[in-house]
Design an enzyme around this catalytic site. Sequence first.
Site, PDB file in Angstrom:
ATOM      1  CE1 TYR A  48      -9.482  -7.027  -4.871  1.00  0.00           C
ATOM      2  CE2 TYR A  48      -9.684  -8.016  -7.045  1.00  0.00           C
ATOM      3  CZ  TYR A  48      -9.010  -7.195  -6.161  1.00  0.00           C
ATOM      4  OH  TYR A  48      -7.868  -6.546  -6.565  1.00  0.00           O
ATOM      5  CE  LYS A  50     -16.178  17.353   1.000  1.00  0.00           C
ATOM      6  NZ  LYS A  50     -16.797  17.108   2.310  1.00  0.00           N
ATOM      7  CB  ALA A  76      -4.839   0.366  -6.164  1.00  0.00           C
TER       8      ALA A  76
HETATM    9  P1  NAD Z   1      -1.187  -6.909  -0.970  1.00  0.00           P
HETATM   10  O1  NAD Z   1      -2.117  -7.859  -0.276  1.00  0.00           O
HETATM   11  O2  NAD Z   1       0.263  -7.176  -0.878  1.00  0.00           O
HETATM   12  O3  NAD Z   1      -1.458  -5.427  -0.473  1.00  0.00           O
HETATM   13  C1  NAD Z   1      -2.653  -4.986   0.099  1.00  0.00           C
HETATM   14  C2  NAD Z   1      -2.323  -4.322   1.417  1.00  0.00           C
HETATM   15  O4  NAD Z   1      -3.526  -3.773   1.988  1.00  0.00           O
HETATM   16  C3  NAD Z   1      -1.760  -5.295   2.459  1.00  0.00           C
HETATM   17  O5  NAD Z   1      -0.549  -4.782   2.979  1.00  0.00           O
HETATM   18  C4  NAD Z   1      -2.838  -5.373   3.523  1.00  0.00           C
HETATM   19  O6  NAD Z   1      -2.329  -5.624   4.806  1.00  0.00           O
HETATM   20  C5  NAD Z   1      -3.493  -4.005   3.388  1.00  0.00           C
HETATM   21  N1  NAD Z   1      -4.857  -3.944   3.893  1.00  0.00           N
HETATM   22  C6  NAD Z   1      -5.900  -4.769   3.623  1.00  0.00           C
HETATM   23  N2  NAD Z   1      -6.998  -4.388   4.303  1.00  0.00           N
HETATM   24  C7  NAD Z   1      -6.651  -3.286   5.007  1.00  0.00           C
HETATM   25  C8  NAD Z   1      -7.356  -2.422   5.889  1.00  0.00           C
HETATM   26  N3  NAD Z   1      -8.650  -2.645   6.190  1.00  0.00           N
HETATM   27  N4  NAD Z   1      -6.707  -1.367   6.443  1.00  0.00           N
HETATM   28  C9  NAD Z   1      -5.389  -1.143   6.146  1.00  0.00           C
HETATM   29  N5  NAD Z   1      -4.667  -1.925   5.318  1.00  0.00           N
HETATM   30  C10 NAD Z   1      -5.296  -2.982   4.753  1.00  0.00           C
HETATM   31  O7  NAD Z   1      -1.653  -6.848  -2.500  1.00  0.00           O
HETATM   32  P2  NAD Z   1      -1.081  -6.086  -3.777  1.00  0.00           P
HETATM   33  O8  NAD Z   1      -0.973  -7.068  -4.846  1.00  0.00           O
HETATM   34  O9  NAD Z   1       0.097  -5.259  -3.406  1.00  0.00           O
HETATM   35  O10 NAD Z   1      -2.295  -5.118  -4.149  1.00  0.00           O
HETATM   36  C11 NAD Z   1      -2.243  -3.712  -3.950  1.00  0.00           C
HETATM   37  C12 NAD Z   1      -3.432  -3.061  -4.632  1.00  0.00           C
HETATM   38  O11 NAD Z   1      -3.393  -3.291  -6.045  1.00  0.00           O
HETATM   39  C13 NAD Z   1      -4.784  -3.587  -4.143  1.00  0.00           C
HETATM   40  O12 NAD Z   1      -5.682  -2.527  -4.031  1.00  0.00           O
HETATM   41  C14 NAD Z   1      -5.207  -4.525  -5.249  1.00  0.00           C
HETATM   42  O13 NAD Z   1      -6.607  -4.643  -5.310  1.00  0.00           O
HETATM   43  C15 NAD Z   1      -4.616  -3.869  -6.469  1.00  0.00           C
HETATM   44  N6  NAD Z   1      -4.383  -4.853  -7.537  1.00  0.00           N
HETATM   45  C16 NAD Z   1      -3.313  -5.691  -7.493  1.00  0.00           C
HETATM   46  C17 NAD Z   1      -3.129  -6.602  -8.518  1.00  0.00           C
HETATM   47  C18 NAD Z   1      -1.951  -7.540  -8.551  1.00  0.00           C
HETATM   48  O14 NAD Z   1      -1.861  -8.347  -9.481  1.00  0.00           O
HETATM   49  N7  NAD Z   1      -1.018  -7.504  -7.640  1.00  0.00           N
HETATM   50  C19 NAD Z   1      -4.046  -6.669  -9.572  1.00  0.00           C
HETATM   51  C20 NAD Z   1      -5.138  -5.812  -9.560  1.00  0.00           C
HETATM   52  C21 NAD Z   1      -5.287  -4.890  -8.545  1.00  0.00           C
END
Ligand code: NAD
Length: 321
Positions: A145, A105, A114
Site C-alpha cells: 500500500y 492529460k 488521494a
Molecule cells: P474505500 O475502500 O471505501 O474506497 C476505495 C474505493 O476504490 C472503493 O469503492 C473500491 O471499490 C474502489 N477501487 C479499488 N480498486 C479499484 C479499481 N482497480 N478500479 C476502480 N475502483 C477501485 O476507502 P476510503 O477510505 O474511502 O479511501 C478513499 C481514498 O482515500 C483511497 O485512495 C485511500 O487510499 C485514501 N485514504 C483514506 C484514508 C482513510 O482513513 N479513510 C486514509 C488515507 C488515505
Amino acid sequence: MRILITGGAGFIGSHLCDRLLDDGHEVIAMDNLITGHLRNIAHLRDNERFQFIRHDVTHYIEVSEKLDAILHLASLPSPVDYLEMPIKTLKVGALGTHNALGLAKAKGARFLLASTSEVYGDPKIHPQPETYWGNVNPVGPRGVYDESKRFAEAMTMAYHRAHSVPTRIARIFNTFGERMRLDDGRVVPNFICQALLGEPLTVYDQGRRTRAFCYVSDMVEGMVRLLLSDYAEPVNLGNPQEMTILEFAHRVLQVTGSDSEITFVRPKDERTRDDPHVRQPDISLARQVLDWAPQVSLEQGLRRSLSWFQNRLQEEGLLKH
Ligand code: NAD
Ligand code: UDP
C-alpha cells in the site's frame, strides 16, 4: 465542472460525490466495487448530473465526455484488504494512477491524488510535516500500500513537471464516518460495531500506538479546497487530535454508552507488522494554503456516525431493532 471520481462508490468517494453535486457540478463516479458498494450512491441514481460507470481503473479508462477534473481515490486502503489483495493494491496505485493521469492529460483536466499518511511509514519525525520523506519498509506487508501511494505521488509529480498537468496531492490521515464498510477491519468500524453489539473491543499491541481521527465532512472540505487551489506539492489533511488506540477505545465506549469490555489481542495475520507507532498530521501547510482546519471533534463525529452504523448492523441482521 464535470468531475470524475475514481473510487466514487467507496466511503470518502461517495461523500465527495454528494458534496460536488451539492456545489452544482456534474459528477461521474467510477468504481469496480471491489470494496465500495452501490448502496453508498443509491440515493444519487435519479440525479441528472450524476452517472456511475463500473470499471477497473487498472485497465485503460475511457470517458467520452469532456472532463474538467479527476479525483483519483480508487485504492485498497484498509490494512485487512491490502494484506489480502497485495497485487491488486500495487496495481491500482501504479497502473490505476497512470491511467487516471493519462486521462487528465488527454482531457486537459486538473487531477487530485488521494494519497496517505502511510507514505511516512513508521515515522521518525513527529508530528509529520510534508517535508518528511518517511520511513517505509518496502518489502514488509504494508509496503504494497505504502509504496503504491509513494509511486502514485511520484507519477503525479512527473505528469505535473513533464506534461504540465495541474495536479494536487492530498496526504489523507485516518478518516472516519458514515459509509465505512462494517467489516473493513479498520479500527473505527471495528470498535463502533463491537461496542454496539456488546462484544469486546479488540485492542492490538496493548493500545499503545497513536492515531488522530478526522471526520469525513472535514476531509471532504479540505479535498475540495485543495482541488480548487493552485498548490501542486503534497498537503497533509487530517485532524491533529492525537490519542492512543486504548484512549480511542474508551472514547468509543463513552459515546456509545456500551458496557463492552476491552480485550488485548494479537492478530494472527501480519496486520500489525510495521504498524506505525505514532501518527499525527502537522497541518500548518493546509491552514496556510487552504485556510483549512477540521471543525468537527472526535465526539461529534462519532455521534454523527453512530445511527448509520446501527442501521447497517440492523440491515445485516446483526443487531435487533
Ligand atoms: P474505500 O475502500 O471505501 O474506497 C476505495 C474505493 O476504490 C472503493 O469503492 C473500491 O471499490 C474502489 N477501487 C479499488 N480498486 C479499484 C479499481 N482497480 N478500479 C476502480 N475502483 C477501485 O476507502 P476510503 O477510505 O474511502 O479511501 C478513499 C481514498 O482515500 C483511497 O485512495 C485511500 O487510499 C485514501 N485514504 C483514506 C484514508 C482513510 O482513513 N479513510 C486514509 C488515507 C488515505
Ligand atoms: N487496531 C486495533 N484494533 C482493531 C483494529 C485496529 O487496535 O480492531 C489498531 C491498529 O493496530 C493500528 C490502529 O488501530 O495501530 C489503526 O488501525 P487502522 O487499521 O484503522 O488503520 P491504520 O491507521 O493502521 O492505517
